[in-house]
Design a protein around this motif. Structure first.
Motif, PDB file in Angstrom:
ATOM      1  N   ARG A 153     -39.269  49.576 -23.429  1.00  0.00           N
ATOM      2  CA  ARG A 153     -38.285  49.731 -22.344  1.00  0.00           C
ATOM      3  C   ARG A 153     -37.105  50.609 -22.767  1.00  0.00           C
ATOM      4  O   ARG A 153     -36.608  51.415 -21.989  1.00  0.00           O
ATOM      5  N   GLU A 154     -36.664  50.447 -24.016  1.00  0.00           N
ATOM      6  CA  GLU A 154     -35.513  51.217 -24.490  1.00  0.00           C
ATOM      7  C   GLU A 154     -35.840  52.697 -24.663  1.00  0.00           C
ATOM      8  O   GLU A 154     -34.937  53.527 -24.790  1.00  0.00           O
ATOM      9  N   ALA A 155     -37.119  53.043 -24.684  1.00  0.00           N
ATOM     10  CA  ALA A 155     -37.520  54.440 -24.883  1.00  0.00           C
ATOM     11  C   ALA A 155     -37.915  55.137 -23.585  1.00  0.00           C
ATOM     12  O   ALA A 155     -38.153  56.348 -23.584  1.00  0.00           O
ATOM     13  N   VAL A 156     -37.999  54.401 -22.481  1.00  0.00           N
ATOM     14  CA  VAL A 156     -38.460  54.983 -21.219  1.00  0.00           C
ATOM     15  C   VAL A 156     -37.267  55.359 -20.346  1.00  0.00           C
ATOM     16  O   VAL A 156     -36.488  54.499 -19.948  1.00  0.00           O
ATOM     17  N   LEU A 157     -37.155  56.648 -20.047  1.00  0.00           N
ATOM     18  CA  LEU A 157     -36.088  57.135 -19.163  1.00  0.00           C
ATOM     19  C   LEU A 157     -36.544  57.227 -17.720  1.00  0.00           C
ATOM     20  O   LEU A 157     -35.756  56.995 -16.796  1.00  0.00           O
ATOM     21  N   GLY A 158     -37.793  57.582 -17.503  1.00  0.00           N
ATOM     22  CA  GLY A 158     -38.307  57.725 -16.141  1.00  0.00           C
ATOM     23  C   GLY A 158     -39.817  57.648 -16.108  1.00  0.00           C
ATOM     24  O   GLY A 158     -40.485  57.819 -17.135  1.00  0.00           O
ATOM     25  N   LEU A 159     -40.349  57.369 -14.925  1.00  0.00           N
ATOM     26  CA  LEU A 159     -41.790  57.225 -14.757  1.00  0.00           C
ATOM     27  C   LEU A 159     -42.272  57.932 -13.491  1.00  0.00           C
ATOM     28  O   LEU A 159     -41.530  58.048 -12.513  1.00  0.00           O
ATOM     29  N   ASP A 160     -43.512  58.392 -13.532  1.00  0.00           N
ATOM     30  CA  ASP A 160     -44.238  58.814 -12.335  1.00  0.00           C
ATOM     31  C   ASP A 160     -45.257  57.717 -12.060  1.00  0.00           C
ATOM     32  O   ASP A 160     -46.042  57.361 -12.947  1.00  0.00           O
ATOM     33  N   VAL A 161     -45.236  57.167 -10.859  1.00  0.00           N
ATOM     34  CA  VAL A 161     -46.057  56.006 -10.543  1.00  0.00           C
ATOM     35  C   VAL A 161     -46.791  56.227  -9.224  1.00  0.00           C
ATOM     36  O   VAL A 161     -46.181  56.645  -8.228  1.00  0.00           O
ATOM     37  N   VAL A 162     -48.093  55.956  -9.216  1.00  0.00           N
ATOM     38  CA  VAL A 162     -48.879  55.964  -7.978  1.00  0.00           C
ATOM     39  C   VAL A 162     -48.956  54.538  -7.462  1.00  0.00           C
ATOM     40  O   VAL A 162     -49.398  53.631  -8.168  1.00  0.00           O
ATOM     41  N   LEU A 163     -48.504  54.359  -6.225  1.00  0.00           N
ATOM     42  CA  LEU A 163     -48.511  53.025  -5.616  1.00  0.00           C
ATOM     43  C   LEU A 163     -49.884  52.702  -5.041  1.00  0.00           C
ATOM     44  O   LEU A 163     -50.796  53.531  -5.041  1.00  0.00           O
ATOM     45  N   ALA A 164     -50.009  51.494  -4.523  1.00  0.00           N
ATOM     46  CA  ALA A 164     -51.303  51.007  -4.051  1.00  0.00           C
ATOM     47  C   ALA A 164     -51.884  51.860  -2.925  1.00  0.00           C
ATOM     48  O   ALA A 164     -53.109  51.994  -2.807  1.00  0.00           O
ATOM     49  N   ASP A 165     -51.028  52.469  -2.100  1.00  0.00           N
ATOM     50  CA  ASP A 165     -51.526  53.279  -0.984  1.00  0.00           C
ATOM     51  C   ASP A 165     -51.691  54.741  -1.346  1.00  0.00           C
ATOM     52  O   ASP A 165     -51.976  55.573  -0.480  1.00  0.00           O
ATOM     53  N   GLY A 166     -51.508  55.088  -2.624  1.00  0.00           N
ATOM     54  CA  GLY A 166     -51.661  56.467  -3.070  1.00  0.00           C
ATOM     55  C   GLY A 166     -50.366  57.259  -3.108  1.00  0.00           C
ATOM     56  O   GLY A 166     -50.360  58.409  -3.543  1.00  0.00           O
ATOM     57  N   THR A 167     -49.258  56.672  -2.674  1.00  0.00           N
ATOM     58  CA  THR A 167     -47.969  57.360  -2.709  1.00  0.00           C
ATOM     59  C   THR A 167     -47.527  57.576  -4.159  1.00  0.00           C
ATOM     60  O   THR A 167     -47.619  56.665  -4.987  1.00  0.00           O
ATOM     61  N   LEU A 168     -47.041  58.785  -4.448  1.00  0.00           N
ATOM     62  CA  LEU A 168     -46.511  59.093  -5.772  1.00  0.00           C
ATOM     63  C   LEU A 168     -44.990  59.005  -5.732  1.00  0.00           C
ATOM     64  O   LEU A 168     -44.348  59.654  -4.905  1.00  0.00           O
ATOM     65  N   ILE A 169     -44.408  58.188  -6.607  1.00  0.00           N
ATOM     66  CA  ILE A 169     -42.948  58.103  -6.682  1.00  0.00           C
ATOM     67  C   ILE A 169     -42.489  58.476  -8.091  1.00  0.00           C
ATOM     68  O   ILE A 169     -43.256  58.391  -9.060  1.00  0.00           O
ATOM     69  N   HIS A 170     -41.235  58.887  -8.178  1.00  0.00           N
ATOM     70  CA  HIS A 170     -40.627  59.241  -9.462  1.00  0.00           C
ATOM     71  C   HIS A 170     -39.418  58.333  -9.659  1.00  0.00           C
ATOM     72  O   HIS A 170     -38.533  58.272  -8.805  1.00  0.00           O
TER      73      HIS A 170
END
Length: 450
Positions: A153-170
């Protein structure tokens, strides 16, 4: 799922993703993992994702067919999304000290790439050579250096995540500071693939230490070893690593590697210091370790220091070579480490089971590894009754001592019944509501975590 429905699912996937496999060998490989857990049946199919678009398409198809999805894991009747081919280091910036990577990048590979520009990826699980950044994020993995550098957690600044419906969020950012909006990055770190699939990570790197030195000491008793660890903290020393290994672990390493560590005592402590003041720091730590030690050795350079740390990295391969095993993961206040180790030993003796205990002593994270001789009656991925009973008592012990049933491995399916006693029913209800908001169909890694 009916055969016709499965064919329809596979056809839809084949038309929208780069690679989907359904042969029995591939499905069998996807139905087990490093823990030894084996699913009750085979996955419906495996999507080998090569891009974010593949993951998005897989989730859209899974949502349309209402099929459960397990990211890179076992899943009977599930769709497995294998992210191991998404293994590019997209950016490594030595000025801003960040890396942008895909989820399949191995921990050790990222650290080696960072080393080329004088940096390091600080989280250091013992499985660094084989574990991926995506998996580290999913479980908020810790490791040997977390006493100084923190967990994933202390090393993560940001993530790209695909949600259950296929939406990509940053989520998050590239900067060291930022408080715009809710901290969604922290929400996804450690969520075990239940809220979304991590397809990219922006990670904080650290300057590579100019020097890293090690001290290792053996003790006649667990209590003496624990006292030494506690005194290091009380003296406000700051090791970059502080590891504890019990006699049973040492005996396994001796059989595995031909060493003679168990002759030196009932417990071994390995401490490491890094940075410009490493020599001064390790001298002070060694002075504390040596007060009750039956044996002590200091690494005079990085090569000899690495040799001392190698003992710790050999523990799990040594245990694996001795039969069937299951790695427990609890965390207690550092002040209660010795009590936890003694109680684990008592529990094991009472149930007549074999337990090897090692710990990240700097933060109270213990890994009691329960081992047993394999039998034809064993159910794959399931501990025998006595071992299961001992494991349950160990989880209860963690809560009793003011700790947690999992410091870094996650809840999974094994520890679900211990979650409510630890965090409370209202907290679980809130987590269910968050899950429903992000995954209304409940298709992401169902049955895992909360």
């Amino acid at each position: 799922m009916t055969t016709a429905a499965q064919i329809s699912l596979v056809n839809d996937l084949a038309s929208q993703v780069s690679e989907v496999v359904t042969d029995e060998l591939s499905l069998l490989a996807a139905s087990t993992d490093r823990s030894g857990s084996v699913a009750a049946g085979l996955p419906l199919a495996v999507v080998r994702a090569h891009s974010i678009a593949d993951v998005q398409a897989a989730m859209r198809v899974a949502s349309a067919h209402r099929v459960p999805v397990v990211p890179r894991g076992a899943g009977a009747g599930h769709l497995v999304v294998d992210l191991s081919a998404m293994d590019r280091i997209l950016e490594l910036d030595p000025v801003d000290e960040i890396a942008v990577v895909e989820p399949g990048v191995l921990n050790a590979r990222l650290d080696a790439a960072a080393a080329e520009v004088g940096l390091r990826y600080a989280p250091d699980p013992a499985s660094a050579a084989i574990c991926s950044i995506g998996g580290n994020v999913a479980t908020n993995a810790g490791g040997l250096r977390c006493v100084k550098y923190g967990v994933t957690r202390e090393a993560v600044l940001g993530l790209d995540v695909v949600l259950a419906d296929g939406t990509l969020i940053h989520t998050g950012r590239r900067t060291m500071k930022g408080v715009a909006g809710l901290d969604l990055t922290a929400l996804f770190v450690g969520s075990e693939g239940t809220l979304g699939i991590v397809v990219g990570a922006t990670l904080r790197l650290k300057p590579r230490p100019v020097s890293t030195l090690t001290a290792s000491a053996a003790y006649a008793s667990v209590a003496a070893a624990a006292r030494a660890c506690a005194e290091i903290a009380a003296a406000r020393r700051l090791p970059s690593m502080l590891e504890f290994i019990d006699r049973r672990c040492l005996e396994a390493v001796d059989r595995f590697a031909g060493t003679r560590y168990a002759e030196r005592g009932d417990a071994l402590v390995i401490a490491q210091a890094d940075g410009p003041a490493a020599a001064t720091e390790i001298e002070a730590i060694a002075a504390i370790l040596g007060k009750e030690a039956t044996w002590i050795e200091q690494g005079v350079d990085e090569e000899s220091s690495d040799r001392l740390v190698e003992t710790r990295r050999q523990v799990l391969p040594a245990i694996e070579a001795e039969g069937s095993w299951f790695i427990e993961d609890i965390c207690v206040p550092r002040s209660r480490l010795a009590e936890a180790v003694d109680r684990i030993s008592e529990i094991s003796d009472r149930h007549g089971v074999r337990t090897y205990t090692l710990a990240h002593a700097g933060d109270g994270n213990l890994h009691p590894v329960i081992g047993w001789d394999p039998s034809p009656d064993d159910v794959p991925g399931v501990m025998p009754p006595a071992e299961t009973a001992a494991g349950d008592e160990i989880f209860a012990l963690a809560i009793e001592l003011g700790g947690t049933t999992t410091g870094e491995h996650g809840v999974g399916r094994l520890k679900q019944k211990w979650l409510e006693p630890e965090i409370g029913a209202d907290s679980i209800d809130l987590q269910h509501r968050i899950k429903a908001a992000l995954d209304p169909l409940g298709i992401l890694n169902p049955g895992v975590g909360f």
